[in-house]
Every structure is written in C-alpha cells, then in structure tokens.
Enzyme design. Structure first.
Site, PDB file in Angstrom:
ATOM      1  N   ASN A 213       0.859  -1.193   0.000  1.00 49.27           N
ATOM      2  CA  ASN A 213       0.000   0.000   0.000  1.00 49.27           C
ATOM      3  C   ASN A 213       0.892   1.238   0.000  1.00 49.27           C
ATOM      4  O   ASN A 213       2.111   1.137  -0.058  1.00 49.27           O
ATOM      5  CB  ASN A 213      -0.940  -0.025   1.206  1.00 49.27           C
ATOM      6  CG  ASN A 213      -0.159  -0.090   2.498  1.00 49.27           C
ATOM      7  OD1 ASN A 213       0.575   0.819   2.845  1.00 49.27           O
ATOM      8  ND2 ASN A 213      -0.276  -1.212   3.205  1.00 49.27           N
ATOM      9  N   ASP A 282      -4.854  -6.518   5.047  1.00 49.98           N
ATOM     10  CA  ASP A 282      -5.877  -7.375   5.667  1.00 49.98           C
ATOM     11  C   ASP A 282      -5.792  -8.798   5.113  1.00 49.98           C
ATOM     12  O   ASP A 282      -6.200  -9.744   5.781  1.00 49.98           O
ATOM     13  CB  ASP A 282      -7.270  -6.790   5.408  1.00 49.98           C
ATOM     14  CG  ASP A 282      -7.471  -5.486   6.174  1.00 49.98           C
ATOM     15  OD1 ASP A 282      -6.985  -5.412   7.320  1.00 49.98           O
ATOM     16  OD2 ASP A 282      -8.075  -4.552   5.620  1.00 49.98           O
ATOM     17  N   LYS A 292       9.187 -17.219 -10.074  1.00 51.61           N
ATOM     18  CA  LYS A 292       8.412 -16.131 -10.697  1.00 51.61           C
ATOM     19  C   LYS A 292       7.191 -16.696 -11.431  1.00 51.61           C
ATOM     20  O   LYS A 292       7.337 -17.638 -12.232  1.00 51.61           O
ATOM     21  CB  LYS A 292       9.327 -15.375 -11.661  1.00 51.61           C
ATOM     22  CG  LYS A 292       8.675 -14.160 -12.266  1.00 51.61           C
ATOM     23  CD  LYS A 292       9.608 -13.469 -13.231  1.00 51.61           C
ATOM     24  CE  LYS A 292       8.835 -12.439 -14.023  1.00 51.61           C
ATOM     25  NZ  LYS A 292       9.536 -12.008 -15.207  1.00 51.61           N
ATOM     26  N   PHE A 326      -4.874   3.404  14.481  1.00 51.08           N
ATOM     27  CA  PHE A 326      -5.173   4.381  13.434  1.00 51.08           C
ATOM     28  C   PHE A 326      -6.304   3.816  12.587  1.00 51.08           C
ATOM     29  O   PHE A 326      -6.508   2.596  12.553  1.00 51.08           O
ATOM     30  CB  PHE A 326      -3.940   4.623  12.547  1.00 51.08           C
ATOM     31  CG  PHE A 326      -3.070   5.760  13.016  1.00 51.08           C
ATOM     32  CD1 PHE A 326      -2.264   5.611  14.132  1.00 51.08           C
ATOM     33  CD2 PHE A 326      -3.054   6.973  12.336  1.00 51.08           C
ATOM     34  CE1 PHE A 326      -1.463   6.656  14.574  1.00 51.08           C
ATOM     35  CE2 PHE A 326      -2.254   8.029  12.763  1.00 51.08           C
ATOM     36  CZ  PHE A 326      -1.460   7.867  13.881  1.00 51.08           C
ATOM     37  N   LYS A 340     -13.841   0.549  14.958  1.00 43.55           N
ATOM     38  CA  LYS A 340     -12.492  -0.031  15.146  1.00 43.55           C
ATOM     39  C   LYS A 340     -12.031   0.131  16.589  1.00 43.55           C
ATOM     40  O   LYS A 340     -11.446  -0.774  17.176  1.00 43.55           O
ATOM     41  CB  LYS A 340     -11.491   0.624  14.184  1.00 43.55           C
ATOM     42  CG  LYS A 340     -11.609   0.050  12.784  1.00 43.55           C
ATOM     43  CD  LYS A 340     -10.701   0.695  11.759  1.00 43.55           C
ATOM     44  CE  LYS A 340     -11.054   0.122  10.385  1.00 43.55           C
ATOM     45  NZ  LYS A 340     -10.483   0.841   9.271  1.00 43.55           N
ATOM     46  N   LYS A 344     -11.385  -3.276  18.533  1.00 42.39           N
ATOM     47  CA  LYS A 344      -9.972  -3.582  18.768  1.00 42.39           C
ATOM     48  C   LYS A 344      -9.533  -3.143  20.182  1.00 42.39           C
ATOM     49  O   LYS A 344      -8.357  -3.187  20.508  1.00 42.39           O
ATOM     50  CB  LYS A 344      -9.121  -2.939  17.678  1.00 42.39           C
ATOM     51  CG  LYS A 344      -9.575  -3.372  16.259  1.00 42.39           C
ATOM     52  CD  LYS A 344      -8.621  -2.969  15.160  1.00 42.39           C
ATOM     53  CE  LYS A 344      -9.176  -3.340  13.784  1.00 42.39           C
ATOM     54  NZ  LYS A 344      -8.175  -3.328  12.719  1.00 42.39           N
TER      55      LYS A 344
HETATM   56  O1  PMT Z   1       2.876   6.259   6.444  1.00 43.87           O
HETATM   57  P1  PMT Z   1       2.271   7.557   5.923  1.00 43.87           P
HETATM   58  O2  PMT Z   1       2.493   7.742   4.440  1.00 43.87           O
HETATM   59  O3  PMT Z   1       2.704   8.738   6.751  1.00 43.87           O
HETATM   60  O4  PMT Z   1       0.685   7.458   6.063  1.00 43.87           O
HETATM   61  C1  PMT Z   1       0.105   7.424   7.323  1.00 43.87           C
HETATM   62  C2  PMT Z   1      -1.066   6.433   7.374  1.00 43.87           C
HETATM   63  C3  PMT Z   1      -2.189   6.905   6.454  1.00 43.87           C
HETATM   64  C4  PMT Z   1      -0.601   5.034   6.957  1.00 43.87           C
HETATM   65  C5  PMT Z   1      -1.531   6.404   8.880  1.00 43.87           C
HETATM   66  O5  PMT Z   1      -1.946   7.704   9.238  1.00 43.87           O
HETATM   67  C6  PMT Z   1      -2.687   5.437   9.068  1.00 43.87           C
HETATM   68  O6  PMT Z   1      -3.856   5.753   8.924  1.00 43.87           O
HETATM   69  N1  PMT Z   1      -2.334   4.163   9.431  1.00 43.87           N
HETATM   70  C7  PMT Z   1      -3.293   3.055   9.551  1.00 43.87           C
HETATM   71  C8  PMT Z   1      -3.606   2.500   8.210  1.00 43.87           C
HETATM   72  C9  PMT Z   1      -4.502   1.292   8.282  1.00 43.87           C
HETATM   73  O7  PMT Z   1      -4.072   0.199   8.059  1.00 43.87           O
HETATM   74  O8  PMT Z   1      -5.720   1.548   8.671  1.00 43.87           O
HETATM   75  P2  PMT Z   1      -6.865   0.424   8.808  1.00 43.87           P
HETATM   76  O9  PMT Z   1      -8.081   1.256   9.008  1.00 43.87           O
HETATM   77  O10 PMT Z   1      -6.831  -0.497   7.657  1.00 43.87           O
HETATM   78  O11 PMT Z   1      -6.480  -0.378  10.120  1.00 43.87           O
HETATM   79  C10 PMT Z   1      -6.924   0.018  11.408  1.00 43.87           C
HETATM   80  C11 PMT Z   1      -5.865  -0.250  12.457  1.00 43.87           C
HETATM   81  O12 PMT Z   1      -5.682  -1.666  12.578  1.00 43.87           O
HETATM   82  C12 PMT Z   1      -4.500   0.337  12.150  1.00 43.87           C
HETATM   83  O13 PMT Z   1      -3.942   0.815  13.351  1.00 43.87           O
HETATM   84  C13 PMT Z   1      -3.715  -0.872  11.619  1.00 43.87           C
HETATM   85  O14 PMT Z   1      -2.314  -0.720  11.914  1.00 43.87           O
HETATM   86  C14 PMT Z   1      -4.333  -2.015  12.380  1.00 43.87           C
HETATM   87  N2  PMT Z   1      -4.312  -3.295  11.657  1.00 43.87           N
HETATM   88  C15 PMT Z   1      -4.976  -3.457  10.489  1.00 43.87           C
HETATM   89  C16 PMT Z   1      -4.994  -4.693   9.863  1.00 43.87           C
HETATM   90  C17 PMT Z   1      -4.295  -5.761  10.455  1.00 43.87           C
HETATM   91  N3  PMT Z   1      -4.258  -6.951   9.877  1.00 43.87           N
HETATM   92  N4  PMT Z   1      -3.634  -5.589  11.602  1.00 43.87           N
HETATM   93  C18 PMT Z   1      -3.639  -4.381  12.221  1.00 43.87           C
HETATM   94  O15 PMT Z   1      -3.015  -4.217  13.274  1.00 43.87           O
END
Ligand code: PMT
Length: 405
Positions: A213, A282, A292, A326, A340, A344
């Site tokens: 991503n 995810d 490959k 986040f 979330k 979580k």
């Molecule tokens: O790195 P930059 O370019 O500065 O950008 C910052 C950012 C946009 C990446 C950051 O601000 C941000 O939003 N990070 C979280 C991105 C994300 O994965 O969001 P989500 O809504 O998909 O996940 C929610 C939370 O669960 C996040 O804290 C994520 O780390 C966590 N997660 C998600 C999936 C997973 N399998 N395990 C997790 O721990």
C-alpha cells in the site's frame, strides 16, 4: 522566557536581512544570549557591525577567520547553541542544508550542530512555490527542522504573494513557545517504553512481486521522533517505507503482517504504549510461489487469505498497556473509527480521511480526528505530521497521568 537561552542567529542574503537587526535586538532585550553568523550575501544587505552592536558579540561570516586560536569557531558555535534560528532563510541555504553542503561559515556550522533548527524562509513568491524549494523544505521538516512559514503580502520584488519574512515579533513568539513547550516536553513520557509501527506491510506473491500500500512511514516516524523528544524509550517496527527512519531510534525491520505481529508481540509484555500507525494488509496471497509466476491467459485470479489483525489481538490481551490504533478511511470516518476503537479495544483511535488533500498517505501533513471510548476527543486541523504526533502523545501522557499534568 528567553533568559539565558543561547540562540545562534543565522542571517542569509535576502532583502529581508534588514529585519534580522530588529529580531536580534528583541531577542537580546528578552534576555537571550545571541551570537550571529552571516553569509557573505547577507553582508551585502546589512553590515556585521550592526549585528555585532545589537548582539553584543563578535559576528562570524568567514569560516577561516578564527577569533580564538584555542577553539574552532564553527564547532564551538554548533555546540554552544540551544537553538539555531535562521532568519531570513533563502532558497539557497535551504538547498544547501538539504544537500548537506558546507561551503561557508553558516552551512558548515549547520552540519556540525545537534541543536534544534528553526528556519524563517523569505524569498520571491515563485521561488517559494518552486518544486525544488518545496521538496527541500519538506525534506528538512521530515528531519525535524522547524519552519516559520513566510507571510503573504507585497514583496520587495514587486510581486504579491507568499514569501515575506515573518515579522520579528511573530518569530519571537514562535521561539518563546518552542522553549516553553520544550521545558514541559522533556519529562512527559519519561522512561515509558513505546512501540510504534510504521510503513506498509508487503505480502509476497512470488520472489519478485508483492501486494502493498501507499504508506510512506512518515506518520509513524514523526510519532517516534516526538516520543523520543518527550523522554520515551522508542522501538520502531518498520515495514516498507519511502523515507528513512529517524536516526538513533531502535528499528526492527519486517515485511509482512505476520512478521509485524511477531515483532510487536515479542515486545508487548514489557511495553507501556503501542501505536499502530502502520498500514497492514488485511489479506495475503494463499500461496507464495517459490519461482516467478509466468504470464498465462487473459485473466488471472489470486486467492487471498485473511491476515491476523495485530491491533485486535493486542486489544484482546491488554493489561496495563495504552493502545493507540489508526484508521485510514475514505468515508464515514466517525462510524468506522468508533467501530475499530471498540472492536480492537483501543484507548485512542486516530482517524484520517485519506481522500482529503494533505491527509494520510505520503504527505508531510495530516488531518486527524482523535476518538476515545466516549467519542470524538478532538478534530485537529491540517498540521505537520510532527505536530499531529505531538498532540497525540501529549494527550496520551495526559491520559496516563504524566509528570506535568
Ligand atoms: O505512512 P504515511 O504515508 O505517513 O501514512 C500514514 C497512514 C495513512 C498510513 C496512517 O496515518 C494510518 O492511517 N495508518 C493506519 C492505516 C490502516 O491500516 O488503517 P486500517 O483502518 O486499515 O487499520 C486500522 C488499524 O488496525 C491500524 O492501526 C492498523 O495498523 C491495524 N491493523 C490493520 C490490519 C491488520 N491486519 N492488523 C492491524 O493491526
């Protein structure tokens, strides 16, 4: 507020150099000790004698004019300063700082100093908007250099727009605020062990391809930088990023969500605060092809399987840890953020609408809404990622009952 503060004032060669005299005089009146370095171009606009009279110190403009044979002036000044303030800062000094050039007294001292640096840029409106200058400033901000944005108005070159050096009174307010915050900051997270995840995970398809991503790592790195400033012991768990992690912070490099999970879980029981700023995949490919994958047919179907949710797992095992998640959303920010946070079991949830310009992936700025179990705590305006990090960590320290609260 500035009594006894050691300020190294750098003056570079623009028409706004004349304002450096008023700035120097007001800093001294506020009790600061001021030493001045001028570039050769600055001396075309204002004399060293003026700055010497106002600062009550000898002025430096030649690297080889050593005033004291027992010391090396640029190292001495670099070590002496509590703050290096460059006003006005031209496009040239900004470019030299970015490139790490050291061809005069000021740029050489800037390379040698470990003191915080504040720049007050001033230049023609088109120079200020030039992509090279923008890129350089953005790079410096990501290294922790503080910027005092120029004001808008009629410029000496005849153009109207952004590029005018901020007034000395405003620059002094920023400097005072910096020292005031600095005093508070140092103890806020004293001794706290903080784990921060940054970047985007990589889920491999074969030895040469992966799913990932747009996370650059900047948000996580800003949090790490600021947490360290606040006295925390920081470990970064870093996946794929576009920028280098801040120097001097312990880094554990990972690729996949699974590796990130293992790294974070290994630190979990001895950690006080976990901040999950990383963008975690995810899903991952069900099979990683050992060789490959070859091109076949018109379409290709990938089978994906769900990754472990690291944040959710930590939330379910939480004892004394403070957990910050986040949420990167493009719509219904509050609804998804609160979902979330609850699912979580986070203490705080930082939501960014990544479809808004200046927010989310890759930028040096962000616009975030901070939620707790009761709902919205605060909606922050567009701020640098370092400033966003400061707000998040100050709130965290407050919630943990930090030393200065
Ligand atoms: O790195 P930059 O370019 O500065 O950008 C910052 C950012 C946009 C990446 C950051 O601000 C941000 O939003 N990070 C979280 C991105 C994300 O994965 O969001 P989500 O809504 O998909 O996940 C929610 C939370 O669960 C996040 O804290 C994520 O780390 C966590 N997660 C998600 C999936 C997973 N399998 N395990 C997790 O721990």
């Amino acid at each position: 507020m500035l009594t006894g503060k050691k300020i190294l004032l750098g003056v570079t060669g623009g028409i706004a150099a004349f304002k450096a005299a008023a700035l120097c005089s007001q800093l001294v009146k506020k009790g600061a000790e001021v030493q001045v370095i001028m570039t050769k171009s600055a001396t075309e606009f204002i004399t060293p004698l003026t700055m010497q009279a106002l600062s009550k110190n000898p002025v430096y403009h030649d690297t080889f004019d050593e005033k004291n044979p027992r010391t090396i002036a640029h190292i001495n000044l670099a070590d002496w300063a509590d703050l290096v303030l460059i006003a006005p800062a031209t496009a040239n000094i900004i470019g030299k700082m970015t490139a790490g050039l050291a061809d005069d007294m000021l740029s050489t001292t800037l390379l040698a100093t470990e003191a915080p640096i504040m720049l007050a840029p001033a230049m023609n409106v088109h120079m200020y908007a030039h992509p090279a200058v923008m890129r350089n400033m953005s790079e410096l901000v990501s290294r922790g250099v503080m910027m005092i944005e120029p004001g808008e108005g009629l410029l000496a070159c005849g153009y109207t727009g952004k590029g005018r050096l901020e007034e000395p009174e405003t620059i002094i307010q920023v400097v005072e605020r910096y020292f005031n915050n600095e005093q508070k900051r140092h103890q806020l997270l004293d001794g706290k062990k903080v784990v921060i995840t940054a970047g985007g995970t990589i889920e491999r398809l074969d030895p040469v391809r992966f799913i990932s991503n747009d996370s650059s790592g900047k948000m996580g790195f800003a949090l790490a930088r600021v947490a360290r400033q606040l006295g925390a012991e920081v470990t970064l768990v870093v996946a794929n990023t576009q920028v280098a992690p801040p120097a001097g912070i312990k880094v554990i490099s990972v690729e996949s969500a699974q590796q990130m999970y293992e790294a974070v879980l290994g630190l979990w029981s001895t950690t006080d605060i976990v901040i999950k700023a990383a963008a975690v995949a995810d899903y991952r490919p069900k099979v990683i092809n050992p060789t490959k994958i070859k091109k076949q047919g018109q379409t290709m179907t990938l089978e994906l399987v769900k990754n472990i949710d690291i944040l959710e797992t930590l939330g379910s095992q939480k004892t004394s840890q403070f957990l910050i998640g986040f949420a990167a959303e493009t719509n219904d920010l509050e609804h998804y953020a609160m979902d979330k946070l609850r699912r979580k079991n986070c203490d705080l949830l930082i939501a960014n609408d990544v479809s808004v310009s200046g927010a989310g992936f890759g930028t040096d700025t962000n616009i975030v809404h901070i939620y707790d179990a009761q709902g919205l705590v605060t909606a922050l305006p567009l701020l640098s990622k370092d400033e966003v990090a400061m707000q998040i960590l100050e709130l965290t320290a407050q919630r943990l009952g930090g030393a200065n609260q």
